[in-house]
Scaffold this motif. Structure first.
Motif, PDB file in Angstrom:
ATOM      1  N   CYS A  25      -7.789  -9.826   4.919  1.00  0.00           N
ATOM      2  CA  CYS A  25      -6.425  -9.744   5.443  1.00  0.00           C
ATOM      3  C   CYS A  25      -6.444  -8.923   6.723  1.00  0.00           C
ATOM      4  O   CYS A  25      -6.814  -7.748   6.703  1.00  0.00           O
ATOM      5  CB  CYS A  25      -5.504  -9.101   4.407  1.00  0.00           C
ATOM      6  N   HIS A  26      -6.034  -9.536   7.833  1.00  0.00           N
ATOM      7  CA  HIS A  26      -6.015  -8.845   9.123  1.00  0.00           C
ATOM      8  C   HIS A  26      -4.600  -8.543   9.600  1.00  0.00           C
ATOM      9  O   HIS A  26      -4.409  -7.712  10.476  1.00  0.00           O
ATOM     10  CB  HIS A  26      -6.761  -9.662  10.180  1.00  0.00           C
ATOM     11  N   ASP A  27      -3.607  -9.226   9.042  1.00  0.00           N
ATOM     12  CA  ASP A  27      -2.211  -8.986   9.412  1.00  0.00           C
ATOM     13  C   ASP A  27      -1.515  -8.301   8.245  1.00  0.00           C
ATOM     14  O   ASP A  27      -1.054  -8.957   7.309  1.00  0.00           O
ATOM     15  CB  ASP A  27      -1.504 -10.298   9.764  1.00  0.00           C
ATOM     16  N   LEU A  71      -6.689   4.107   0.542  1.00  0.00           N
ATOM     17  CA  LEU A  71      -5.993   2.944   1.096  1.00  0.00           C
ATOM     18  C   LEU A  71      -5.984   2.956   2.624  1.00  0.00           C
ATOM     19  O   LEU A  71      -5.990   1.892   3.251  1.00  0.00           O
ATOM     20  CB  LEU A  71      -4.561   2.873   0.560  1.00  0.00           C
ATOM     21  N   ARG A  72      -5.982   4.140   3.227  1.00  0.00           N
ATOM     22  CA  ARG A  72      -5.979   4.225   4.693  1.00  0.00           C
ATOM     23  C   ARG A  72      -7.263   3.672   5.307  1.00  0.00           C
ATOM     24  O   ARG A  72      -7.249   3.208   6.448  1.00  0.00           O
ATOM     25  CB  ARG A  72      -5.774   5.672   5.144  1.00  0.00           C
ATOM     26  N   VAL A  73      -8.379   3.719   4.582  1.00  0.00           N
ATOM     27  CA  VAL A  73      -9.664   3.285   5.140  1.00  0.00           C
ATOM     28  C   VAL A  73     -10.215   2.028   4.468  1.00  0.00           C
ATOM     29  O   VAL A  73     -11.274   1.531   4.853  1.00  0.00           O
ATOM     30  CB  VAL A  73     -10.707   4.419   5.075  1.00  0.00           C
ATOM     31  N   ALA A  74      -9.502   1.511   3.488  1.00  0.00           N
ATOM     32  CA  ALA A  74      -9.978   0.354   2.728  1.00  0.00           C
ATOM     33  C   ALA A  74      -9.811  -0.951   3.509  1.00  0.00           C
ATOM     34  O   ALA A  74      -8.999  -1.051   4.425  1.00  0.00           O
ATOM     35  CB  ALA A  74      -9.220   0.259   1.401  1.00  0.00           C
ATOM     36  N   SER A  75     -10.595  -1.936   3.078  1.00  0.00           N
ATOM     37  CA  SER A  75     -10.411  -3.324   3.502  1.00  0.00           C
ATOM     38  C   SER A  75      -9.722  -4.050   2.350  1.00  0.00           C
ATOM     39  O   SER A  75      -9.835  -3.644   1.187  1.00  0.00           O
ATOM     40  CB  SER A  75     -11.755  -3.989   3.781  1.00  0.00           C
ATOM     41  N   PHE A  76      -9.037  -5.133   2.681  1.00  0.00           N
ATOM     42  CA  PHE A  76      -8.283  -5.861   1.669  1.00  0.00           C
ATOM     43  C   PHE A  76      -8.599  -7.346   1.744  1.00  0.00           C
ATOM     44  O   PHE A  76      -8.654  -7.919   2.837  1.00  0.00           O
ATOM     45  CB  PHE A  76      -6.776  -5.655   1.877  1.00  0.00           C
ATOM     46  N   LEU A  77      -8.786  -7.946   0.577  1.00  0.00           N
ATOM     47  CA  LEU A  77      -8.917  -9.391   0.473  1.00  0.00           C
ATOM     48  C   LEU A  77      -7.678  -9.915  -0.221  1.00  0.00           C
ATOM     49  O   LEU A  77      -7.223  -9.327  -1.214  1.00  0.00           O
ATOM     50  CB  LEU A  77     -10.150  -9.779  -0.342  1.00  0.00           C
ATOM     51  N   ASP A  88      -7.609  -7.592  -3.470  1.00  0.00           N
ATOM     52  CA  ASP A  88      -8.757  -6.739  -3.758  1.00  0.00           C
ATOM     53  C   ASP A  88      -8.771  -5.576  -2.778  1.00  0.00           C
ATOM     54  O   ASP A  88      -8.675  -5.773  -1.569  1.00  0.00           O
ATOM     55  CB  ASP A  88     -10.072  -7.521  -3.623  1.00  0.00           C
ATOM     56  N   VAL A  89      -8.879  -4.353  -3.324  1.00  0.00           N
ATOM     57  CA  VAL A  89      -8.916  -3.144  -2.521  1.00  0.00           C
ATOM     58  C   VAL A  89     -10.369  -2.683  -2.479  1.00  0.00           C
ATOM     59  O   VAL A  89     -10.938  -2.296  -3.508  1.00  0.00           O
ATOM     60  CB  VAL A  89      -8.016  -2.040  -3.131  1.00  0.00           C
ATOM     61  N   LEU A  90     -10.965  -2.733  -1.273  1.00  0.00           N
ATOM     62  CA  LEU A  90     -12.382  -2.439  -1.101  1.00  0.00           C
ATOM     63  C   LEU A  90     -12.546  -1.220  -0.193  1.00  0.00           C
ATOM     64  O   LEU A  90     -12.409  -1.333   1.031  1.00  0.00           O
ATOM     65  CB  LEU A  90     -13.089  -3.642  -0.471  1.00  0.00           C
ATOM     66  N   PRO A  91     -12.866  -0.068  -0.770  1.00  0.00           N
ATOM     67  CA  PRO A  91     -13.115   1.100   0.082  1.00  0.00           C
ATOM     68  C   PRO A  91     -14.433   0.932   0.810  1.00  0.00           C
ATOM     69  O   PRO A  91     -15.255   0.081   0.443  1.00  0.00           O
ATOM     70  CB  PRO A  91     -13.177   2.252  -0.917  1.00  0.00           C
ATOM     71  N   PRO A  92     -14.658   1.719   1.865  1.00  0.00           N
ATOM     72  CA  PRO A  92     -15.960   1.648   2.539  1.00  0.00           C
ATOM     73  C   PRO A  92     -17.077   1.973   1.541  1.00  0.00           C
ATOM     74  O   PRO A  92     -16.925   2.856   0.705  1.00  0.00           O
ATOM     75  CB  PRO A  92     -15.869   2.719   3.620  1.00  0.00           C
ATOM     76  N   PHE A  93     -18.158   1.239   1.636  1.00  0.00           N
ATOM     77  CA  PHE A  93     -19.289   1.451   0.733  1.00  0.00           C
ATOM     78  C   PHE A  93     -20.383   2.191   1.473  1.00  0.00           C
ATOM     79  O   PHE A  93     -20.634   1.936   2.646  1.00  0.00           O
ATOM     80  CB  PHE A  93     -19.824   0.117   0.216  1.00  0.00           C
ATOM     81  N   ALA A  94     -21.052   3.097   0.786  1.00  0.00           N
ATOM     82  CA  ALA A  94     -22.167   3.827   1.376  1.00  0.00           C
ATOM     83  C   ALA A  94     -23.421   2.951   1.347  1.00  0.00           C
ATOM     84  O   ALA A  94     -23.501   1.980   0.616  1.00  0.00           O
ATOM     85  CB  ALA A  94     -22.426   5.113   0.588  1.00  0.00           C
ATOM     86  N   GLY A  95     -24.374   3.306   2.139  1.00  0.00           N
ATOM     87  CA  GLY A  95     -25.636   2.573   2.136  1.00  0.00           C
ATOM     88  C   GLY A  95     -25.797   1.796   3.419  1.00  0.00           C
ATOM     89  O   GLY A  95     -25.043   1.901   4.357  1.00  0.00           O
ATOM     90  N   GLY A  96     -26.802   0.991   3.457  1.00  0.00           N
ATOM     91  CA  GLY A  96     -26.995   0.254   4.680  1.00  0.00           C
ATOM     92  C   GLY A  96     -28.160  -0.566   4.566  1.00  0.00           C
ATOM     93  O   GLY A  96     -28.692  -1.378   5.056  1.00  0.00           O
ATOM     94  N   THR A 133       0.824  -1.213   0.000  1.00  0.00           N
ATOM     95  CA  THR A 133       0.000   0.000   0.000  1.00  0.00           C
ATOM     96  C   THR A 133       0.856   1.260   0.000  1.00  0.00           C
ATOM     97  O   THR A 133       0.477   2.258  -0.613  1.00  0.00           O
ATOM     98  CB  THR A 133      -1.013   0.003   1.170  1.00  0.00           C
ATOM     99  N   THR A 134       2.007   1.217   0.651  1.00  0.00           N
ATOM    100  CA  THR A 134       2.919   2.360   0.599  1.00  0.00           C
ATOM    101  C   THR A 134       3.380   2.606  -0.829  1.00  0.00           C
ATOM    102  O   THR A 134       3.373   3.749  -1.311  1.00  0.00           O
ATOM    103  CB  THR A 134       4.134   2.130   1.525  1.00  0.00           C
ATOM    104  N   GLU A 135       3.753   1.548  -1.528  1.00  0.00           N
ATOM    105  CA  GLU A 135       4.186   1.685  -2.923  1.00  0.00           C
ATOM    106  C   GLU A 135       3.056   2.206  -3.809  1.00  0.00           C
ATOM    107  O   GLU A 135       3.262   3.099  -4.631  1.00  0.00           O
ATOM    108  CB  GLU A 135       4.671   0.349  -3.469  1.00  0.00           C
ATOM    109  N   LEU A 136       1.859   1.672  -3.630  1.00  0.00           N
ATOM    110  CA  LEU A 136       0.723   2.102  -4.458  1.00  0.00           C
ATOM    111  C   LEU A 136       0.384   3.569  -4.202  1.00  0.00           C
ATOM    112  O   LEU A 136       0.078   4.309  -5.137  1.00  0.00           O
ATOM    113  CB  LEU A 136      -0.490   1.215  -4.201  1.00  0.00           C
ATOM    114  N   ALA A 137       0.447   3.999  -2.950  1.00  0.00           N
ATOM    115  CA  ALA A 137       0.178   5.400  -2.622  1.00  0.00           C
ATOM    116  C   ALA A 137       1.221   6.312  -3.266  1.00  0.00           C
ATOM    117  O   ALA A 137       0.883   7.376  -3.802  1.00  0.00           O
ATOM    118  CB  ALA A 137       0.148   5.593  -1.110  1.00  0.00           C
ATOM    119  N   GLN A 138       2.473   5.898  -3.241  1.00  0.00           N
ATOM    120  CA  GLN A 138       3.530   6.696  -3.880  1.00  0.00           C
ATOM    121  C   GLN A 138       3.342   6.737  -5.388  1.00  0.00           C
ATOM    122  O   GLN A 138       3.570   7.767  -6.023  1.00  0.00           O
ATOM    123  CB  GLN A 138       4.907   6.135  -3.521  1.00  0.00           C
ATOM    124  N   ARG A 139       2.915   5.635  -5.961  1.00  0.00           N
ATOM    125  CA  ARG A 139       2.741   5.540  -7.408  1.00  0.00           C
ATOM    126  C   ARG A 139       1.570   6.392  -7.898  1.00  0.00           C
ATOM    127  O   ARG A 139       1.651   7.010  -8.953  1.00  0.00           O
ATOM    128  CB  ARG A 139       2.511   4.074  -7.792  1.00  0.00           C
TER     129      ARG A 139
END
Length: 84
Positions: A62-64, A50-56, A76-84, A35-41
């Motif tokens: 991925c928890h570690d 990336l700071r608030v996303a979940s990752f598969l 997979d980079v999954l940002p928070p989704f709106a709705g409920g 994620t550091t590399e992707l943010a720099q890129r």
């Protein structure tokens, strides 16, 4: 033998911030390193997502973020989704 590259797939706001649906990245690193590399890129907009996303990693949450990612994995980079 060199490990197979990672495939990074972006969804929703992450796709818009990265400006592409997916890309490849070198293996042999952790999610934090990736994620550091992707943010720099791609810049601040993707960094914020990336700071608030979940990752598969190969479909599993991925928890570690410091564990090595397996070569050939799909991230997979999954940002928070709106709705409920």
């Amino acid at each position: 033998m060199e490990p197979r590259p990672l495939t990074v797939r972006y969804f929703a706001g992450a796709r818009a911030a990265a400006g592409r649906p997916e890309e490849v990245a070198a293996a042999g690193r952790s999610l934090d390193d990736l994620t550091t590399e992707l943010a720099q890129r791609h810049g601040d907009r993707l960094a914020a997502v990336l700071r608030v996303a979940s990752f598969l990693v190969d479909g599993v949450a991925c928890h570690d973020r410091r564990a090595p990612l397996p070569g050939g994995a799909t991230i997979d980079v999954l940002p928070p989704f709106a709705g409920g």
